[in-house]
Design a protein around this motif. Structure first.
Motif, PDB file in Angstrom:
ATOM      1  N   ALA A 263       0.792  -1.212   0.075  1.00 34.77           N
ATOM      2  CA  ALA A 263      -0.083  -0.031   0.094  1.00 34.77           C
ATOM      3  C   ALA A 263       0.848   1.188   0.089  1.00 34.77           C
ATOM      4  N   THR A 264       2.152   0.997   0.452  1.00 33.39           N
ATOM      5  CA  THR A 264       2.806   2.519   0.677  1.00 33.39           C
ATOM      6  C   THR A 264       4.210   2.627  -0.068  1.00 33.39           C
ATOM      7  N   ASP A 265       4.486   1.405  -0.761  1.00 29.19           N
ATOM      8  CA  ASP A 265       5.856   1.499  -1.519  1.00 29.19           C
ATOM      9  C   ASP A 265       5.642   1.457  -2.827  1.00 29.19           C
ATOM     10  N   PRO A 266       5.792   2.513  -3.685  1.00 29.58           N
ATOM     11  CA  PRO A 266       5.364   2.705  -5.098  1.00 29.58           C
ATOM     12  C   PRO A 266       6.193   1.693  -6.074  1.00 29.58           C
ATOM     13  N   ALA A 267       7.465   1.206  -5.351  1.00 26.54           N
ATOM     14  CA  ALA A 267       8.158   0.037  -6.246  1.00 26.54           C
ATOM     15  C   ALA A 267       7.556  -1.248  -5.837  1.00 26.54           C
TER      16      ALA A 267
END
Length: 283
Positions: A263-267
């Motif tokens: 949910a929080t890591d764009p990678a």
């Protein structure tokens, strides 16, 4: 001879003039005094500005009071995230000091108008909503409710959405038709609305200490040994009919870690995360 004497006299005059200028500059520096010298080389200090840290993006956990949802909330809070949750009873049913460090909203995913406040300013969502019952009820809870949440998230500019789905246990999907059909419908909606930020977790049996009323069920007594053995049995899951029996259980903390990261890591790659990938990412 006259010319030679003339040239020598001119050279002597130039030399005296040069010495005179040098003496004049030296006297100016000596007469300036230390205060004037410091003033000429003084560097103005840069002004210190207190820049506030960048605002923490808000994470919304749907079903944050449940077994998986509460662990997702704790994991997110432990990472310093701003966390809020929505469920049908709000905070009244939640126990624990961790619950005081987040915002709770009361709403029903089957009533879209009750979701507006919860989705305001949210950057990412984790949905842990699901349940059992009749086929029609299971489709509503696992399918319709999550589809409504996905659409509300898309309309409110949410960047990433993680959906806790379920592994395919073969014959079980015929016995729990509404459960699996509902989850498949929600998965399809998520991939359509969030092609680059939608993550689907498909765990099997989730173990850990589960609170049921005033009683704690230590599901890890069974789940942990099975996980240790079956996590190395991936080829067996490909066997016809009996393959799903060999899917390893997953600790609830691993599911929470992967959910928050997704949910929080764009990678973090979008798409489906199976049981074995959850075990790998959750280490």
């Amino acid at each position: 001879m006259a010319i030679s004497r003339y040239l020598r006299s001119q050279s002597t005059a130039v030399s005296k003039l040069s010495n005179l200028r040098s003496s004049y500059r030296t006297s100016r520096l000596l007469s300036a005094g230390p205060d004037n010298v410091q003033e000429s080389v003084k560097v103005q200090e840069a002004e210190t500005i207190n820049v506030p840290p960048p605002p923490t993006e808000k994470l919304l956990v749907l079903g944050g009071s449940g077994f998986v949802g509460s662990h997702v909330c704790k994991e997110a809070l432990g990472r310093g995230l701003s966390v809020c949750s929505l469920n049908r009873s709000g905070k009244t049913s939640v126990r624990g000091a961790w619950a005081d460090n987040m915002t709770w909203f009361k709403g029903d995913l089957l009533v879209p108008d009750s979701l507006k406040d919860a989705f305001d300013g949210v950057a990412s969502v984790v949905s842990c909503v699901g349940g059992f019952g009749s086929n029609s009820h299971m489709y509503k809870i696992n399918g319709t409710a999550n589809i409504n949440a996905i659409r509300a998230a898309s309309e409110n500019g949410v960047k990433r959405f993680v959906y806790i789905s379920a592994a395919d246990f073969g014959l079980a999907k015929y016995l729990l038709r509404g459960y699996y059909e509902g989850k498949k419908a929600a998965e399809a909606e998520l991939l359509a609305k969030f092609p680059y930020g939608g993550v689907i977790l498909r765990p099997g049996f989730i173990h850990g200490t589960r609170q049921v009323g005033g009683m704690k069920l230590p599901l890890g007594i069974i789940g942990s040994p099975m996980e240790m053995v079956l996590q190395h049995a991936k080829p067996l899951t490909q066997l016809p009919l009996v393959g799903p029996v060999f899917l390893p259980p997953v600790n609830v903390t691993s599911v929470a870690k992967v959910a928050v990261r997704g949910a929080t890591d764009p990678a973090f790659p979008p798409g489906v995360v199976d049981v074995f990938s959850i075990l790998r990412y959750g280490q």
